[in-house]
Design a protein around this motif. Structure first.
Motif: not given
Length: 151
Positions: A43-49, A60-64
């Motif tokens: 999630a973007a910084a605002d949502a992820a805090q 941010r990162a791509k996750l698998a």
């Protein structure tokens, strides 16, 4: 010894930082003979805090995620913003980043670990819970991730 700092001994996840998540996730899918799970973007910084070393970050990162019995394998391709993932990849290259534990009482666990000289590196929120990366490199030779899921 009766003291367990986390309240669990079960490793839930191993995280690996990579430069190319598509190539690496396909290599793991082929190795394990399973479907490639694809990847998702944090999630973007605002949502992820997201905070890294006490400062807000746009990281941010791509996750698998691969489910391997009772253990989850997480592949992480970080973006260019400051994060524990980016720092680890830049300093150590691709490879194991952390082991994760599912815990209850995030604030208390972080404080307990900090008192044991294992400081908080990064924290953030995800849909359904929160995470914290703990610098346990000196005593345990590994970064520890705490995962707390909402009930």
């Amino acid at each position: 010894m009766d003291t367990n700092l986390l309240g669990t001994q079960v490793i839930a996840q191993i995280g690996i930082v990579v430069r190319d998540i598509e190539k690496t996730s396909q290599a793991y899918a082929d190795f394990f003979g399973v479907d490639n799970p694809g990847w998702s973007l944090t999630a973007a910084a605002d949502a992820a805090q997201t905070e890294y070393r006490g400062q807000r970050t746009e990281a941010r990162a791509k996750l698998a995620f691969f489910r391997l019995g009772s253990l989850q394998l997480e592949l992480i391709e970080p973006d260019e913003h400051p994060s524990t993932w980016r720092e680890y990849l830049d300093e150590h290259g691709e490879g194991p980043h952390h082991i994760a534990f599912i815990i209850e009482g995030m604030k208390e666990k972080v404080m307990t670990l900090e008192r044991s000289r294992m400081p908080l590196l990064q924290k953030g929120e995800y849909t359904g819970g929160r995470y914290a990366y703990i610098d346990a490199l000196k005593p345990l030779k590994m970064i520890i991730e705490l995962l707390e899921n909402d009930r």
